[in-house]
Write an enzyme that holds these catalytic residues in place. Structure first.
Site, PDB file in Angstrom:
ATOM      1  N   CYS A 146      -9.742   4.340   9.537  1.00 12.84           N
ATOM      2  CA  CYS A 146     -10.611   3.480   9.336  1.00 12.84           C
ATOM      3  C   CYS A 146     -10.291   2.089   8.453  1.00 12.84           C
ATOM      4  O   CYS A 146     -10.420   1.988   7.170  1.00 12.84           O
ATOM      5  CB  CYS A 146     -11.947   4.100   8.581  1.00 12.84           C
ATOM      6  N   CYS A 166     -13.184   0.869   6.029  1.00  4.78           N
ATOM      7  CA  CYS A 166     -12.996   1.839   4.914  1.00  4.78           C
ATOM      8  C   CYS A 166     -12.087   1.417   4.094  1.00  4.78           C
ATOM      9  O   CYS A 166     -12.093   1.229   2.778  1.00  4.78           O
ATOM     10  CB  CYS A 166     -13.041   3.091   5.079  1.00  4.78           C
ATOM     11  N   ASP A 167     -10.886   1.392   4.460  1.00  3.32           N
ATOM     12  CA  ASP A 167      -9.478   1.235   3.912  1.00  3.32           C
ATOM     13  C   ASP A 167      -8.640   0.127   3.689  1.00  3.32           C
ATOM     14  O   ASP A 167      -7.856  -0.091   2.999  1.00  3.32           O
ATOM     15  CB  ASP A 167      -8.570   2.546   4.025  1.00  3.32           C
TER      16      ASP A 167
END
Ligand code: NAP
Length: 315
Positions: free
Chosen positions: A133, A136-137
Site C-alpha cells: 500500500c 498507507c506506507d
C-alpha cells in the site's frame, strides 16, 4: 438469536455500498456488513480520476461520499467477519464472529487481496519495509529509493504515486513489456524518477534483521543475478479473491472467483456476487458500482417474487 434482514450485503466496497443504496431505496431492510472500515480498496488509492462526476478525488473521500449515499435510505452498517454462509432455499443464514443473520438474499462483494510474491524476506519484513500500500506506507520512505515489483496497473500507478514522496522508484518486472493501461505506462515512462529492471524476477527481499535493505534477483533471459538497494519494497503482483468463507457453497470457479450472469446471479437463487470478487476483465470502481446497482435491483425483484410465491402457497 439471528438478526433478520431482507438483504445482507457482505463487503462494503464500492460494489457493496451501491447495492445497499439500490436495495434500501427499494424499501428493503438491508444490512451492509464489513469486517473493517467501509470503502474497500478505495481507501488505499491516492487519486481516482476515472470515476465519472469527479475530475479527481482522493480514494478515502470517494469512500465517504459513497457511504453517505449508501445509508441515506435506512441501510444498517455493521461489523463482523463472516465465518460461514448456509443456503436453506427461501432463506439463508450467515454466521459471523459478532452476530448471526437470517436473510432472504445475500449479495457478496468481498473483493480481492494483493497476492504474495512468495520469496524469502517477504513475510519477515512485512511492515518493516515490505508493503502492498503506497498510500498507507509511502511517506515512511521520504527521500529514499524504493522498489516496486509487478507490471500491471497497480504496480505502475502506485510507482508513479510514490515518486511524489521518494527519491527514486525502480519497477522490477518479469517481462520486457508492461501489462498496465497505456495511459498509465506513458506517464511512468515520462517520469524521470522511475527506472525499470526488465525481464527479472526478485528471488529474495534482503534486510539487516531490523528493516529492509533491498532485493536480490535474476535476469530470467540471461541468468545474470542483480541486486538493488532500497528502503521500501512495494509488491503488486496481482490479486486473489477473498472468497474463503463461501467456498462450501460450491459456486466459485477453481480459483475462487464467482462466475455470475449479467444480473449478478450465482447458481444459487437469492445469492448474488458483485465487484472484484467476480470473474471479470475490468476491475474498476465504476464496474464495481455497476455490479452493485444491478444486484440491489435484482435482489428486490427476487424478494418480491419470493414473497408472492409464499403468499400464493399460504392461500
Ligand atoms: P494484474 O493486472 O494481475 O498485474 C499483476 C502484475 O504482476 C503483472 O504484470 C504480472 O506479470 C506480475 N506478476 C504476477 N505474478 C508475478 C510473480 N510471481 N512475480 C513477478 N511478477 C508477477 O494485477 P494489478 O495490477 O494488481 O491489477 C488488478 C486489477 O485491478 C486489474 O484488473 C487492473 O486493471 C485493476 N486496476 C486498475 C487500476 C486503474 O484503472 N487505475 C489501478 C489498479 C488496478 P505479467 O504481466 O508478466 O503477467
Amino acid at each position: 438469536m439471528a438478526k433478520k434482514y431482507d438483504v445482507v450485503i457482505i463487503g462494503a466496497g464500492p460494489a457493496g455500498m451501491t447495492a445497499a443504496l439500490y436495495a434500501s431505496r427499494a424499501n428493503l431492510s438491508v444490512m451492509l456488513l464489513d469486517r473493517g472500515i467501509y470503502g474497500g480498496q478505495m481507501n488505499n488509492t491516492a487519486e481516482i480520476e476515472n470515476y465519472p462526476g469527479f475530475k479527481s478525488i482522493l480514494g478515502p473521500d470517494l469512500s465517504q461520499e459513497m457511504y453517505d449515499s449508501a445509508i441515506q435510505f435506512g441501510a444498517d452498517f455493521g461489523y463482523g467477519t463472516v465465518k460461514s454462509v448456509t443456503d436453506h432455499g427461501d432463506y439463508k443464514t450467515i454466521e459471523t464472529d459478532a452476530d448471526n443473520y437470517e436473510t432472504k438474499a445475500i449479495i457478496i462483494g468481498t473483493g480481492s487481496n494483493y497476492r504474495d510474491l512468495g520469496v524469502p524476506g517477504e513475510e519477515e519484513y512485512r511492515g518493516r519495509g515490505v508493503s502492498n500500500c503506497a498510500v498507507c506506507d509511502g511517506a515512511f520512505f521520504r527521500n529514499q529509493h524504493v522498489v516496486v515489483i509487478g507490471g500491471g496497473d497497480s504496480a505502475v500507478e502506485e510507482g508513479e504515486y510514490l515518486t511524489r514522496l521518494v527519491d527514486k522508484v525502480t519497477i522490477i518486472h518479469r517481462r520486457d513489456e508492461l501489462r498496465a493501461q497505456q495511459i498509465i505506462q506513458d506517464r511512468a515512462f515520462k517520469n524521470d524518477k522511475i527506472d525499470f529492471i526488465w525481464d527479472s524476477n526478485v528471488q529474495e527481499i534482503t534486510g539487516d534483521g531490523n528493516k529492509v535493505t533491498g532485493v536480490k534477483g535474476v535476469n530470467n533471459k540471461t541468468g545474470e543475478p542483480f541486486t538493488a538497494d532500497a528502503g521500501g519494497i512495494f509488491i503488486y503482483v496481482g490479486i486473489e479473491p477473498m472468497s474463503e468463507p463461501f467456498r462450501s457453497l460450491n459456486i466459485t470457479d477453481e480459483n475462487g472467483w464467482f462466475v455470475t450472469n449479467e444480473n449478478m446471479e450465482t447458481t444459487i437463487p437469492g445469492i448474488f456476487a458483485i465487484g472484484d470478487i467476480r470473474k471479470k476483465e475490468l476491475r474498476q470502481v465504476v464496474t464495481a458500482t455497476n455490479d452493485g446497482g444491478i444486484a440491489g435491483q435484482k435482489a428486490y425483484q427476487y424478494i418480491t417474487e419470493l414473497e408472492a410465491k409464499t403468499e400464493a402457497a399460504n392461500v
